[in-house]
Every structure is written in structure tokens, then in C-alpha cells.
Motif scaffolding. Sequence first.
Motif, PDB file in Angstrom:
ATOM      1  N   SER A   1       0.840  -1.193   0.000  1.00  0.00           N
ATOM      2  CA  SER A   1       0.000   0.000   0.000  1.00  0.00           C
ATOM      3  C   SER A   1       0.869   1.236   0.000  1.00  0.00           C
ATOM      4  O   SER A   1       1.850   1.318   0.733  1.00  0.00           O
TER       5      SER A   1
ATOM      6  N   LEU B   1       0.332   4.765   1.231  1.00  0.00           N
ATOM      7  CA  LEU B   1      -0.620   5.416   2.129  1.00  0.00           C
ATOM      8  C   LEU B   1      -0.192   6.854   2.361  1.00  0.00           C
ATOM      9  O   LEU B   1       0.980   7.123   2.637  1.00  0.00           O
TER      10      LEU B   1
ATOM     11  N   GLU C   1      -6.699   4.085  -5.467  1.00  0.00           N
ATOM     12  CA  GLU C   1      -7.871   4.257  -4.597  1.00  0.00           C
ATOM     13  C   GLU C   1      -9.097   3.574  -5.193  1.00  0.00           C
ATOM     14  O   GLU C   1     -10.147   4.204  -5.361  1.00  0.00           O
TER      15      GLU C   1
ATOM     16  N   ASN D   1     -12.275  -5.779  -0.564  1.00  0.00           N
ATOM     17  CA  ASN D   1     -10.970  -6.000   0.059  1.00  0.00           C
ATOM     18  C   ASN D   1     -10.716  -7.495   0.241  1.00  0.00           C
ATOM     19  O   ASN D   1      -9.638  -7.997  -0.069  1.00  0.00           O
TER      20      ASN D   1
ATOM     21  N   PHE E   1      -1.242  -0.705  -4.134  1.00  0.00           N
ATOM     22  CA  PHE E   1      -2.584  -0.251  -3.803  1.00  0.00           C
ATOM     23  C   PHE E   1      -2.495   1.130  -3.163  1.00  0.00           C
ATOM     24  O   PHE E   1      -1.959   1.280  -2.068  1.00  0.00           O
TER      25      PHE E   1
ATOM     26  N   THR F   1      -4.041   4.222  -1.303  1.00  0.00           N
ATOM     27  CA  THR F   1      -5.195   4.492  -0.439  1.00  0.00           C
ATOM     28  C   THR F   1      -4.850   5.612   0.529  1.00  0.00           C
ATOM     29  O   THR F   1      -3.689   5.871   0.808  1.00  0.00           O
TER      30      THR F   1
ATOM     31  N   GLU G   1      -7.734   0.406   5.715  1.00  0.00           N
ATOM     32  CA  GLU G   1      -7.666  -0.413   4.503  1.00  0.00           C
ATOM     33  C   GLU G   1      -6.242  -0.902   4.244  1.00  0.00           C
ATOM     34  O   GLU G   1      -6.021  -2.060   3.901  1.00  0.00           O
ATOM     35  N   SER G   2      -5.277  -0.026   4.436  1.00  0.00           N
ATOM     36  CA  SER G   2      -3.900  -0.425   4.160  1.00  0.00           C
ATOM     37  C   SER G   2      -3.428  -1.511   5.124  1.00  0.00           C
ATOM     38  O   SER G   2      -2.779  -2.468   4.720  1.00  0.00           O
TER      39      SER G   2
ATOM     40  N   SER H   1      -2.632  -5.118   3.212  1.00  0.00           N
ATOM     41  CA  SER H   1      -1.258  -5.142   2.710  1.00  0.00           C
ATOM     42  C   SER H   1      -0.323  -6.088   3.421  1.00  0.00           C
ATOM     43  O   SER H   1      -0.529  -6.448   4.571  1.00  0.00           O
TER      44      SER H   1
ATOM     45  N   ILE I   1       3.395  -1.513   3.996  1.00  0.00           N
ATOM     46  CA  ILE I   1       2.826  -0.177   3.792  1.00  0.00           C
ATOM     47  C   ILE I   1       3.960   0.827   3.666  1.00  0.00           C
ATOM     48  O   ILE I   1       4.888   0.818   4.470  1.00  0.00           O
TER      49      ILE I   1
END
Length: 222
Positions: free
Chosen positions: A34, A36, A156, A170, A186, A188, A193-194, A198, A201
Motif C-alpha cells: 500500500s 498510504l 484508490e 478488500n 494499492f 489508499t 484499509e492499508s 497489505s 505499507i
Amino acid sequence: KTVVSLRDVSKVFSSGTLALEHLDLDIYQGEILSLLGPSGCGKSTALRIIAGLGDTSSGRIIWPSGGDDHSSDVGFVFQEPTLMPWATVFDNVRLPSRLKGVSRNAAKDTVMHALDNVGLSAFAGAYPRELSGGMRMRVSIARAMVTKPKLLLMDEPFAALDEITRQKLNDDLIRIQHELGWTVVFVTHSVFESVYISDRIVVMAARPGRAFAEMIVDAPRP
Ligand code: ADP
Ligand code: ADP
């Protein structure tokens, strides 16, 4: 094993906006990574550069597999699924193989398998307008599956969906990624969510070059 690396990448737009400063990033095969950070921190810019959709101002993009053109190695899923409204779900998912010259019949199993994987095989004959936002996103994921990308970039993707649909997607993404051994980046701005999806991150700060953190997520996976 590294799929792609960014080394000391900076991006200044012609408007003067500094979007990325000295970004170093390694993407490992088979991981969900991710990116982030808050809006405007350069996440999309980084993704577009990896996809070859944008130039860097300085720095290097290294593909250890060699070669110059990596556009066919990369799949892209946007927040707003770019489906053809006049084509059925089947034909939308079939598009990448059609562009490669694969006949409708030869593509049929692959397309139906991809639709099956996202739970939409019953909707092969439907049109995008007949589907919910979450279903359209599933179609978009199925279409990416058909291209068998080395690297799937998702910008996103679920941000516009309600919480329940988002959570289901997800879970589906984690399952499909695991099954197919996908490498996913990904983007985000959701911490939850991360952490949820993931393996790793990378946190980008609001101001380019200010801070950068990386963490390994040790969440249970399928
Ligand atoms: P580059 O510096 O890489 O040449 P440009 O500044 O020419 O990039 O912009 C590329 C495209 O992005 C143009 O079509 C422009 O209209 C659009 N654009 C400009 N500013 C923004 C922004 N803040 N966010 C998103 N797109 C933008
Ligand atoms: P994020 O994806 O984290 O929201 P972006 O990568 O879209 O951030 O944008 C990073 C910064 O670069 C922002 O200040 C944005 O306005 C600017 N930017 C993005 N695209 C362009 C463009 N094409 N032209 C000029 N500025 C841009």
C-alpha cells in the motif's frame, strides 16, 4: 525478488508543483504494497510513473526483468471503472484479449473464469448501467485478471464505494491476489484499509521529501 524499483525519483510538474522528491521504492514479487498518505502527497503521480504514464523529472525506474516497454506488464484499476457502456460485461472483460487478437471463442474460458472469480458469471450478458458500483469495480478487476499483469496498480479503487461493499472487495482482492500470486500496488488514504489488505505499507508525507516510513504488516492472510 524485485519487480520494479524507483531510485531517487523526483517529479516537478510544469506548473511548478513538486509532487515527488527523492522517492525510493522497491516492489517485491507477490506482495500487496500500500502507498498510504493524504491527498496530494504524490501517490497517483508515483503510480503513473510506474505505469509509464508519466515522466520523472529525475531519478530512475529499474525493471530487473530488463527491456524498455513494460506497458503490457502493468494492469491499472482506477477508482472510476472505465467500462464501455455499450458493451456487455463479457465484452468489457474480453477487451484486452480482443486487442491482442484473441478470438471471442478462444477467450471465452478465460473471461468466464475471471468473472467467476469475482462472482459475476451470472452477469456476463448484462450492461454496466445495470450493475452497482461495487459490481462495476468487480468487472474492472476481472478485466485486469485477463491481462495477467506482472504488476497490478490500483489507484484508490474502492474509495467511492460504501463500507460494506468496500470490505467485501478488500476480501476478494486478498483472495484473488493470493490465488494468482499477483503483485499489487494499492494506493489508499485509509489507514484501516492499508493495514487490512497489505503485506507492506509505505507511508508518504503530505509534503514531498519530508518523511517516509515503511512498515511490514503481519496480519493473518489466506
Ligand atoms: P508535465 O509537467 O508532466 O508535462 P503538465 O503540467 O503538462 O504535466 O500536465 C499534464 C496534464 O495534467 C495536463 O493535461 C494538465 O491539464 C493536467 N493537470 C494539470 N494540473 C493538474 C492537477 N493539479 N491535477 C491533475 N491534473 C492536472
Ligand atoms: P495523491 O495521489 O497523493 O492525491 P497526486 O500524485 O495526484 O497526489 O498529486 C501530487 C501533487 O501534484 C498535488 O499537489 C497535485 O495537485 C499535483 N499534480 C498532480 N498531477 C499534476 C499535473 N498533471 N500537473 C500539475 N500538478 C499535478
